[in-house]
Design an enzyme around this catalytic site. Structure first.
Site, PDB file in Angstrom:
ATOM      1  N   ASP A 474       1.004  -1.123  -0.008  1.00 46.21           N
ATOM      2  CA  ASP A 474       0.054   0.112   0.129  1.00 46.21           C
ATOM      3  C   ASP A 474       0.818   1.406  -0.199  1.00 46.21           C
ATOM      4  O   ASP A 474       1.653   1.526   1.054  1.00 46.21           O
ATOM      5  CB  ASP A 474      -0.923  -0.218   1.313  1.00 46.21           C
ATOM      6  CG  ASP A 474      -1.900   1.222   1.388  1.00 46.21           C
ATOM      7  OD1 ASP A 474      -1.714   1.930   0.384  1.00 46.21           O
ATOM      8  OD2 ASP A 474      -2.956   1.009   2.088  1.00 46.21           O
ATOM      9  N   HIS A 475       0.812   1.759  -1.181  1.00 45.77           N
ATOM     10  CA  HIS A 475       1.720   3.204  -1.050  1.00 45.77           C
ATOM     11  C   HIS A 475       1.470   4.340  -0.212  1.00 45.77           C
ATOM     12  O   HIS A 475       2.228   5.189  -0.089  1.00 45.77           O
ATOM     13  CB  HIS A 475       1.684   3.795  -2.611  1.00 45.77           C
ATOM     14  CG  HIS A 475       3.006   4.178  -3.259  1.00 45.77           C
ATOM     15  ND1 HIS A 475       3.894   4.602  -2.654  1.00 45.77           N
ATOM     16  CD2 HIS A 475       3.676   3.631  -4.329  1.00 45.77           C
ATOM     17  CE1 HIS A 475       5.205   4.846  -3.285  1.00 45.77           C
ATOM     18  NE2 HIS A 475       4.797   4.290  -4.465  1.00 45.77           N
ATOM     19  N   ARG A 476       0.548   4.277   0.363  1.00 46.02           N
ATOM     20  CA  ARG A 476      -0.028   5.318   1.518  1.00 46.02           C
ATOM     21  C   ARG A 476       1.019   4.956   2.848  1.00 46.02           C
ATOM     22  O   ARG A 476       1.110   5.845   3.574  1.00 46.02           O
ATOM     23  CB  ARG A 476      -1.365   5.152   2.071  1.00 46.02           C
ATOM     24  CG  ARG A 476      -2.098   5.406   0.662  1.00 46.02           C
ATOM     25  CD  ARG A 476      -3.732   5.350   1.063  1.00 46.02           C
ATOM     26  NE  ARG A 476      -4.181   3.782   1.489  1.00 46.02           N
ATOM     27  CZ  ARG A 476      -5.139   3.497   1.847  1.00 46.02           C
ATOM     28  NH1 ARG A 476      -6.333   4.234   1.854  1.00 46.02           N
ATOM     29  NH2 ARG A 476      -5.522   2.251   2.091  1.00 46.02           N
TER      30      ARG A 476
END
Length: 504
Positions: A474-476
């Site tokens: 998850d790039h968050r």
């Protein structure tokens, strides 16, 4: 005087609101004991047996096998009291996923001396499938209700819950035939007749007192299929229907009204597409997986990076471990041990995102999920506190959960709460993949098959056992540098297992 108690589908826990009836374990007329399993249901988490909290005689079953019921819907009607010499006090042990407190009692058939009771019970057993469907429980308030003559009679002095109203199919209402319900064994028979354009009022039932059985409707359909094209069926719907229409549900079936044709089209999946097909309901485990994966795709901005690694030394280390005696260590357990060590160094990937608070929640415990393919679909059992386990403990827990997954006996608690997933898709013979993150987790490590390949080892070309590792994250929760560092550390441990000695 006997009292009839209604047993409803209990609260399933874990946010589950419905279950599908897989198999009935009792029939109308059976004597059940307290905490005896009476039905096998499949939820979005697992397939379990539901115990009945009452002791007595089963007077009605609500729902056929394959029917999906919401929590709180009626399951059984049980007559307790003098006829069954039973206590009316419930045990309270009705939660799905929890065993019964005692072994099931022997089931025996209660036969009434009244001929009418014997005939009704025989008709119920002859019908396929057996049982009584409660229209209210199925959420079909507009569907035809079950006639009173179709409900199996209980033993003497036993009250039976009756449907609220008697109804007719649309074909019967519009046919101009005399009013009053047609004696049909179950609503499923009415539906079969309605979808295939069979007028029940023109059928002479073969059951007791003219009761129309499923076999009666099927005999009409078989006879109709043998007729030349264009020949009207004796049991077709009224001539006022707007012309004959081909029924896509049953080739060669009798002419139907537009309403019946639309129902048949909906069942076979031909509405809006060319050609015929089969519709597979998305419910149970498969439906839960579909919902979770769709939500993951909608909410998680994922990215994937991958690397090839030389797994020769890891395989050699496992061979040495297993040569020392004791339980054999699985390769999956070694990969899990590597994962937990990597997550200790890169805790960003053992987290979840709270969008309402706009926070990344880093978790202090690793509950490791692993993908397992079963006959009911993909499930992800969870190894609790994987960061505290050694290779022996991980091997044993993987084996236990895998066996439970194949048997369909995993509890909701064993399928929820994961913080990171290990996906060994190499068992399917593939090298790489870009898997979908198991929501609400933040990452998944994928492991491809290990195959011999040419590889430069210590400056020379050699044949080595090579595996492709992929990390979907998850790039968050992190950027590519953190994800790359995690994956590189995993690859280093695969190539040189001695690296793990730092964390032991």
């Amino acid at each position: 005087m006997a009292q009839v108690l209604e047993f409803r589908l209990p609260d399933l826990g874990e946010g589950l609101t419905e279950a599908e009836i897989v198999r009935w374990l009792v029939r109308v007329g059976d004597v059940v004991a307290v905490d005896q399993p009476v039905v096998e249901v499949e939820t979005a988490k697992a397939m379990v047996e539901v115990p009945c909290p009452y002791e007595g005689v089963v007077t009605a079953r609500f729902g056929e096998e394959g029917t999906e019921l919401p929590v709180g819907a009626p399951l059984l009607a049980v007559a307790v009291g003098a006829p069954a010499e039973a206590a009316a006090e419930p045990s309270g042990n009705v939660l799905v996923g929890y065993g019964t407190s005692a072994a099931p009692a022997r089931r025996r058939r209660v036969r009434s001396p009244q001929p009418g009771v014997r005939l009704a019970n025989a008709a119920a057993r002859e019908a396929e499938p057996a049982g009584v469907v409660a229209p209210a429980a199925l959420g079909t308030a507009s569907a035809a209700a079950v006639p009173a003559s179709a409900v199996p009679s209980p033993p003497p002095h036993t009250a039976v819950p009756q449907p609220a109203a008697l109804g007719r199919t649309p074909h019967e209402a519009d046919s101009g035939q005399p009013d009053g319900p047609v004696p049909v064994i179950s609503p499923l028979v009415r539906r079969l007749a309605r979808e295939n354009g069979v007028n029940l009022r023109q059928l002479a039932g073969s059951g007791p007192d003219g009761l129309i059985l499923r076999a009666d409707v099927e005999d009409v359909l078989k006879a109709t299929r043998g007729r030349p094209a264009g020949t009207p069926a004796v049991t077709a719907t009224s001539p006022s229907a707007a012309g004959p229409m081909a029924n896509s549900h049953t080739p060669g079936a009798p002419a139907t009204t537009p309403e019946a044709a639309s129902v048949a089209g909906a069942d076979t999946g031909t509405r809006g597409v060319s050609g015929s097909g089969t519709r597979v309901p998305l419910r149970g485990v498969r439906g839960a997986v579909a919902d979770k994966l769709a939500r993951s795709r909608r909410e998680i901005p994922d990215a994937t990076c991958w690397v090839d690694a030389d797994a020769t030394e890891l395989l050699h280390a496992r061979t040495v471990m297993n040569a020392t005696g004791g339980p054999r260590i699985s390769l999956l357990a070694l990969l899990a041990r590597i994962c937990t060590a990597a997550l200790a160094r890169f805790p960003e990937l053992n987290s979840t995102v709270d969008m309402e608070a706009r926070e990344v929640v880093r978790l202090d415990r690793v509950h490791l999920g692993f993908a397992a393919q079963t006959e009911r679909g993909l499930v992800v059992p969870v190894v609790r506190d994987a960061h505290t386990r050694d290779a022996d403990s991980l091997t044993a827990e993987f084996a236990r959960l895998t066996e439970a997954a194949r048997a369909g006996t995993l509890t909701p608690g064993e399928l929820t709460g994961g913080t990171f997933t290990l996906n060994n898709y190499g068992v399917f013979g593939v090298d790489g993949s870009t898997p979908i993150i198991n929501h609400p987790e933040a990452a998944m490590l994928g492991v491809g098959r290990i195959v011999p390949k040419p590889w430069v080892h210590e400056g020379e070309l050699a044949i080595r056992q090579v595996v492709q590792l992929s990390l979907t994250f998850d790039h968050r929760v992190c950027d590519g540098g953190t994800a790359g560092g995690f994956l590189r550390y995993v690859a280093d441990c695969v190539e040189q297992p001695a690296v793990l000695l730092r964390t032991l």
